[in-house]
Design an enzyme around this catalytic site. Structure first.
Site, PDB file in Angstrom:
ATOM      1  N   GLU A 287       7.690  -3.292  14.372  1.00 35.68           N
ATOM      2  CA  GLU A 287       7.500  -2.283  13.340  1.00 35.68           C
ATOM      3  C   GLU A 287       6.181  -1.549  13.583  1.00 35.68           C
ATOM      4  O   GLU A 287       5.117  -2.174  13.579  1.00 35.68           O
ATOM      5  CB  GLU A 287       7.480  -2.938  11.956  1.00 35.68           C
TER       6      GLU A 287
ATOM      7  N   LYS B 200      -1.116  -7.512  -8.909  1.00 37.71           N
ATOM      8  CA  LYS B 200      -2.186  -7.276  -7.933  1.00 37.71           C
ATOM      9  C   LYS B 200      -1.731  -6.162  -6.996  1.00 37.71           C
ATOM     10  O   LYS B 200      -0.882  -6.383  -6.125  1.00 37.71           O
ATOM     11  CB  LYS B 200      -2.503  -8.537  -7.118  1.00 37.71           C
TER      12      LYS B 200
ATOM     13  N   PHE C   2       0.829  -1.218   0.000  1.00 35.35           N
ATOM     14  CA  PHE C   2       0.000   0.000   0.000  1.00 35.35           C
ATOM     15  C   PHE C   2       0.859   1.262   0.000  1.00 35.35           C
ATOM     16  O   PHE C   2       0.430   2.318  -0.445  1.00 35.35           O
ATOM     17  CB  PHE C   2      -0.955   0.010   1.210  1.00 35.35           C
TER      18      PHE C   2
ATOM     19  N   GLU D 258      -5.063  -3.595  -2.037  1.00 38.80           N
ATOM     20  CA  GLU D 258      -6.503  -3.282  -2.072  1.00 38.80           C
ATOM     21  C   GLU D 258      -6.793  -1.941  -1.385  1.00 38.80           C
ATOM     22  O   GLU D 258      -7.858  -1.372  -1.557  1.00 38.80           O
ATOM     23  CB  GLU D 258      -7.317  -4.419  -1.436  1.00 38.80           C
TER      24      GLU D 258
ATOM     25  N   CYS E 163       9.342   1.178   4.484  1.00 37.74           N
ATOM     26  CA  CYS E 163      10.235   0.157   5.044  1.00 37.74           C
ATOM     27  C   CYS E 163      11.634   0.717   5.243  1.00 37.74           C
ATOM     28  O   CYS E 163      12.487   0.055   5.816  1.00 37.74           O
ATOM     29  CB  CYS E 163      10.244  -1.102   4.196  1.00 37.74           C
TER      30      CYS E 163
ATOM     31  N   SER F 269       4.402  -6.506   4.350  1.00 35.44           N
ATOM     32  CA  SER F 269       4.823  -6.707   5.747  1.00 35.44           C
ATOM     33  C   SER F 269       5.557  -8.032   5.904  1.00 35.44           C
ATOM     34  O   SER F 269       5.421  -8.945   5.076  1.00 35.44           O
ATOM     35  CB  SER F 269       3.599  -6.688   6.655  1.00 35.44           C
TER      36      SER F 269
END
Lengths: 492, 154
Positions: free
Chosen positions: A393, A184, A160, A187, A292, A237
């Site tokens: 995190e 993909k 995302f 979402e 990240c 993640s």
């Protein structure tokens, strides 16, 4: 306050792109896509049905048989054209990223620049690294040759936080090397990639070379486990990444899994604070900490602690929050309400565990956007490495100051972390910088840099739980998307 | 860190808006002036101004690097822009005299911004330095006209 114009206020129901055409999904599983600054719905994303995902893979598989036979110089022409059309639509896609993700417009433009850089790099590496090798006369009258051959259809599953750039660590390389892809996007932030496919349509790639599906876990599982998918490139993640890696391994697929992080930024006593503080601001609060490569733990060495703390606190407390399409804004909202709750939970946890919250952004309000998912910058002091906020995190605008005595102790602390994505040092001493570079167990190292993001012509490294696999994103893709064939030849 | 803290996009956007204002000034001045040589000179500035806007947009697009998206401080850009705007609005002076002042102020502005933005983007710094030199040349050209053809305006 001047807010740049949004490309559209609503993007409707997002389509799939299969076999060279936009198709409306038959799925009834629709999800709202939000603008996190306004808390407004800007699109609906249909989670693709299993049949739609299989159609996309089939289109990729059929296209692959023809695409791999297209001479490389011709394939590269498509990428040159792709670069051109992306440049033409650069600003509008940047604004869409901001509208859907929340990051400020400069950060979106920076993301787009990286995307273009990957297209450019794919063009250059295809001509050079993909060439193969030959050694004549390995025995009397015998020559040995290594050629690279494209493997087939690959799944690209995006995160995302860099909805446009991260999938482009892989897409142009796959295309250049003769492979095809099913993409993909996340979402949560699928609008930019949908728009990019509209832009890509102008390139007239042969049908099936690039395909787009939408969805979440189920769609990813269908993609990864499908027998015609040769490998998966994933960015996200560590929790999901480890599942992706396991599933890929179970099905005998190759995988690049770029995962989460807990990055340490070390500030030595001799650091130039005037230059360091602005770099720390972008490291900890750029992309609202949802990167990240974000700084998470600020490690102060010895005598610089007080000065560093007060200057960082002063600078961070002045950060201007708001809608990222306002160019005066320095930090946008976090991506979802859920993300906000999760981050607030971590802040609560930090307080419970005894860390001192010296900058509290929990109740920050942004006047013109009362419903936005805003959290102001947060700084914890007196953090110890065993606290949850120092280990896990958070993926939000939270900095934890850890005081240590010397560089050895700092390196030891860093190396105890489960993650190893990035580690940075701020110093004026080359010897310390060298010791740090050699001593820390992390893949991306910054020396007087707060965001050590490798350019496209280097691999996006990452160690420990920040990465699963052997080959990394970006330039390593040459090996990922091809297999080697060794040919030994004798003529008589 | 100074009190004015700007984003890279904000700096570039401010410069684009400034270019717009300077363009409007030269358009209005070119309409007023009858002297063909000066009119042509101003028209050439307008042509160049339009091109410069395109270059600034291209530079904003092509040089943004996330690694160095640090806040830009100590520029005092807004103050400098106000100075240019004051010259543009100063109706007491004749257009050519105003043009000379504007070019002088723009020369200083671009030169200063160029120096202070180097660590964010060397390419942008290079471009703005080029703009500063252009303004220096223009200022000289205008001053030469003012000296040589003073009687036209007296």
């Amino acid at each position: 306050m001047v807010v740049l114009q949004e490309v559209k206020s609503h993007y409707g129901k997002l389509n799939l792109f299969i076999d060279g055409e936009f198709v409306e999904s038959e799925s009834t599983d629709l999800h709202p896509v939000m603008n996190p600054a306004r808390d407004e719905v800007i699109a609906e994303v249909p989670f693709s049905t299993k049949e739609e995902v299989e159609q996309a893979i089939k289109a990729g598989e059929e296209a692959f048989e023809k695409w791999k036979e297209i001479p490389m110089p011709t394939r590269i022409q498509y990428l040159y054209k792709l670069k051109q059309v992306v440049e033409e639509h650069f600003e509008e896609i940047s604004r869409i990223i901001t509208q859907n993700h929340g990051k400020i417009i400069d950060e979106s433009r920076g993301e787009m620049r990286r995307l273009v850089e990957n297209i450019e790099t794919a063009c250059s590496i295809a001509y050079t690294l993909a060439k193969g090798e030959q050694l004549d006369q390995i025995a009397s009258g015998i020559d040995e040759t290594l050629v690279r051959e494209p493997l087939g259809v690959f799944a690209v599953i995006g995160p995302f936080n860099f909805p446009a750039m991260a999938p482009f660590w892989f897409i142009p390389h796959a295309i250049a090397l003769g492979c095809t892809v099913v993409v993909k996007p996340s979402e949560i932030t699928p609008v930019a990639m949908s728009w990019l496919f509209k832009v890509m349509e102008k390139v007239d790639l042969p049908p099936g070379v690039v395909n787009l599906v939408h969805g979440s876990k189920d769609v990813s599982q269908t993609l990864i486990s499908h027998p015609d998918i040769k490998g998966v490139a994933f960015v996200g993640s560590t929790r999901v990444g480890s599942q992706v890696y396991r599933l890929a391994a179970e099905h005998g697929k190759r995988a690049i899994v770029q995962a989460g992080a807990k990055n340490f930024i070390v500030v030595m006593p001799d650091a130039n604070l005037e230059r360091t503080i602005p770099a720390l601001l972008t490291s900890f609060y750029g992309n609202t900490g949802q990167r990240c490569l974000s700084g998470a733990n600020l490690v102060a060495i010895g005598g610089i602690y007080e000065d560093l703390k007060s200057k960082f606190l002063e600078a961070a407390s002045k950060l201007k929050l708001g809608y990222g399409l306002d160019e005066t804004v320095e930090m946008g909202p976090v991506v979802t309400k859920r993300a906000k709750e999760r981050i607030l939970g971590y802040i609560e946890k930090g307080v419970e565990e005894g860390a001192k919250l010296i900058l509290d952004g929990r109740n920050t309000k942004v006047e013109d956007y009362p419903n936005g998912y805003f959290i102001g910058p947060n700084i914890f002091d007196e953090v110890t490495p065993d606290m949850t906020i120092a280990k896990e995190e958070i993926f939000g605008p939270v900095a934890s100051i850890i005081k240590v005595e010397n560089l050895d102790e700092a390196i030891e602390t860093i190396n105890k972390s489960n993650y190893g994505n990035m580690a940075c040092i701020f110093t004026s001493n080359g010897k310390w910088a060298r010791e740090f570079r050699r001593g820390v167990q992390a893949g991306n190292i910054g020396v007087n840099i707060g965001i050590a993001a490798p350019m496209a012509f280097f691999p996006f490294a990452g160690w420990k739980n920040s990465f699963f696999g052997v080959l990394h994103g970006q330039i390593d893709c040459v090996d990922f998307f091809t297999d080697k064939k060794v040919v030994i030849t004798r003529w008589w | 860190m100074g009190s004015e803290r700007l984003t890279f996009g904000q700096v570039m956007n401010s410069l684009l808006k400034l270019e717009e204002k300077v363009l409007s000034f030269y358009k209005a001045a070119a309409d007023q002036i009858e002297h063909k040589g000066i009119k042509d000179l101003f028209l050439s500035f307008i042509d160049r101004g339009l091109k410069r806007k395109e270059i600034l947009i291209k530079t904003r697009r092509e040089t943004v690097t996330e690694m160095t998206l640090e806040p830009i401080t100590s520029l005092n850009l807004n103050e400098k822009i106000v100075e240019v705007e004051k010259e543009i609005e100063n109706k007491e002076k004749k257009p050519l005299n105003r043009a000379a002042e504007i070019e002088n102020t723009l020369k200083k502005l671009y030169s200063d911004v160029s120096r202070k933005i180097t660590y964010i983007s060397a390419d942008t710094s290079y471009l703005l330095d080029k703009f500063a030199r252009e303004h220096g040349k223009r200022e000289k050209m205008i001053k030469k006209i003012l000296e040589e053809e003073y009687d036209i305006f007296s």
